[in-house]
Write a protein that holds these residues in place. Structure first.
Motif, short mmCIF file in Angstrom:
data_model
loop_
_atom_site.label_atom_id
_atom_site.label_comp_id
_atom_site.label_asym_id
_atom_site.label_seq_id
_atom_site.Cartn_x
_atom_site.Cartn_y
_atom_site.Cartn_z
N ASP A 1 0.85 -1.20 0.00
CA ASP A 1 0.00 0.00 0.00
C ASP A 1 0.88 1.25 0.00
O ASP A 1 1.28 1.74 1.07
CB ASP A 1 -0.91 0.02 1.23
N SER A 2 1.18 1.76 -1.18
CA SER A 2 2.05 2.93 -1.25
C SER A 2 1.84 3.67 -2.56
O SER A 2 1.30 3.13 -3.53
CB SER A 2 3.53 2.51 -1.13
N ILE A 3 2.28 4.92 -2.56
CA ILE A 3 2.23 5.74 -3.77
C ILE A 3 3.18 6.93 -3.55
O ILE A 3 3.43 7.33 -2.41
CB ILE A 3 0.79 6.24 -4.05
N SER B 1 -4.35 6.42 -3.41
CA SER B 1 -3.60 5.88 -2.28
C SER B 1 -2.63 4.76 -2.65
O SER B 1 -1.83 4.36 -1.81
CB SER B 1 -4.57 5.36 -1.21
N VAL B 2 -2.71 4.23 -3.88
CA VAL B 2 -1.86 3.10 -4.28
C VAL B 2 -1.41 3.32 -5.73
O VAL B 2 -2.16 3.85 -6.55
CB VAL B 2 -2.61 1.76 -4.15
N TYR B 3 -0.20 2.89 -6.04
CA TYR B 3 0.29 2.96 -7.41
C TYR B 3 -0.65 2.23 -8.37
O TYR B 3 -1.35 1.29 -7.98
CB TYR B 3 1.67 2.28 -7.52
N ASP B 4 -0.65 2.67 -9.64
CA ASP B 4 -1.30 1.85 -10.66
C ASP B 4 -0.24 1.01 -11.35
O ASP B 4 0.96 1.11 -11.06
CB ASP B 4 -2.14 2.69 -11.64
N LEU B 5 -0.68 0.13 -12.25
CA LEU B 5 0.23 -0.85 -12.85
C LEU B 5 1.33 -0.17 -13.66
O LEU B 5 2.51 -0.56 -13.56
CB LEU B 5 -0.58 -1.81 -13.73
N LYS B 6 0.99 0.85 -14.43
CA LYS B 6 2.00 1.55 -15.23
C LYS B 6 3.05 2.20 -14.33
O LYS B 6 4.25 2.13 -14.60
CB LYS B 6 1.35 2.58 -16.14
N GLU B 7 2.59 2.82 -13.25
CA GLU B 7 3.53 3.45 -12.31
C GLU B 7 4.36 2.39 -11.60
O GLU B 7 5.55 2.60 -11.33
CB GLU B 7 2.75 4.28 -11.30
#
Length: 257
Positions: free
Chosen positions: A171-173, A206-212
């Protein structure tokens, strides 16, 4: 060390009760996209197994792998999808007339105590701010940005003899350079990525997406990558063009580090 994925879903799991999208509809029928909340089961020869996060799907996850007793666990943060099973686990300990060990940074333990005051009668809350040992492995937590949801903790595992490493960051961004540092060069990175490409403003996320997530994994040069915390936006039947060393995590998947 063997890692079994018990759940790979986001906070609501898939299918979402209210949703009739193509992914949720498929999850209700053939079930390829059916996802329980994030958790992993860690096994090491000569040591008691270690649960990592204990969400509201805990009972079903334990039944699925045939486990009748959990003696110890790590917690990443005190959001319900990561601690919702603690009351059931504590109650199971009460019926067995035993206690178990619950490890987390102190501020996470304090929040757990506020939400579930009675679990400490059966779960011994133990701070791991300074890290902890697990057999020949060293486990160290560090605080990471969780966007609009505040903070979480990630865990880095390092073998003290041969230097093998893996990290769990569900759980991070928008990690800072300091927060990225423990991820560099790990043999395995387990990273939370809820959407394929999240369309919402950054201040609401609140969370990265797949591309990121792909870009972050490439930046830290992780040897192997598994993406977890998947929302109903992710369809496992699709080809997302992931690099060969990156995969979507699946419930029941077993990985040896």
């Amino acid at each position: 060390m063997q890692i079994t994925f018990l759940g790979n879903g986001d906070s609501l799991g898939t299918p979402r009760v209210y949703c009739d999208c193509a992914v949720c509809s498929e999850a209700r029928t053939t079930g390829a996209n059916r996802r329980l909340r994030c958790s992993v089961w860690i096994e090491l020869e000569g040591e008691k197994p270690l649960l990592l996060d204990c969400g509201p799907d805990w009972r079903g996850q334990m039944e699925r792998i045939g486990i009748r007793a959990v003696d110890q666990a790590l917690i990443t943060h005190a959001h319900f999808d990561h601690i919702g099973g603690l009351t059931e686990w504590a109650d199971a300990c009460r019926w067995r007339e035993v206690t178990a060990d619950l490890y987390a940074p102190m501020e996470v333990l304090e929040e757990i105590s506020q939400r579930f005051p009675w679990v400490s009668s059966r779960l011994q809350l133990k701070s791991n701010d300074e890290g902890m040992n697990y057999g020949d492995w060293r486990i160290d937590p560090w605080k990471v940005n969780h966007g609009k949801n505040g903070f979480s903790y990630a865990y880095r595992f390092e073998h003290v003899l041969d230097g093998r490493t893996w990290a769990y960051c569900s759980d991070s961004i928008q990690l800072t350079e300091e927060q990225k540092a423990p991820l560099y060069g790990v043999n395995l990175l387990v990273l939370g990525t809820s959407f394929a490409e999240e369309p919402y403003p950054m201040e609401t996320r609140s969370v990265y997406d797949l591309k990121e997530g792909i870009r972050l994994a490439e930046e830290v040069r992780a040897e192997n990558v598994l993406f977890t915390h998947l929302s109903h936006d992710i369809d496992v039947r699709r080809d997302y063009g992931l690099p060969a060393h990156m995969r979507l995590a699946q419930a029941g998947m077993k990985i040896t580090v």
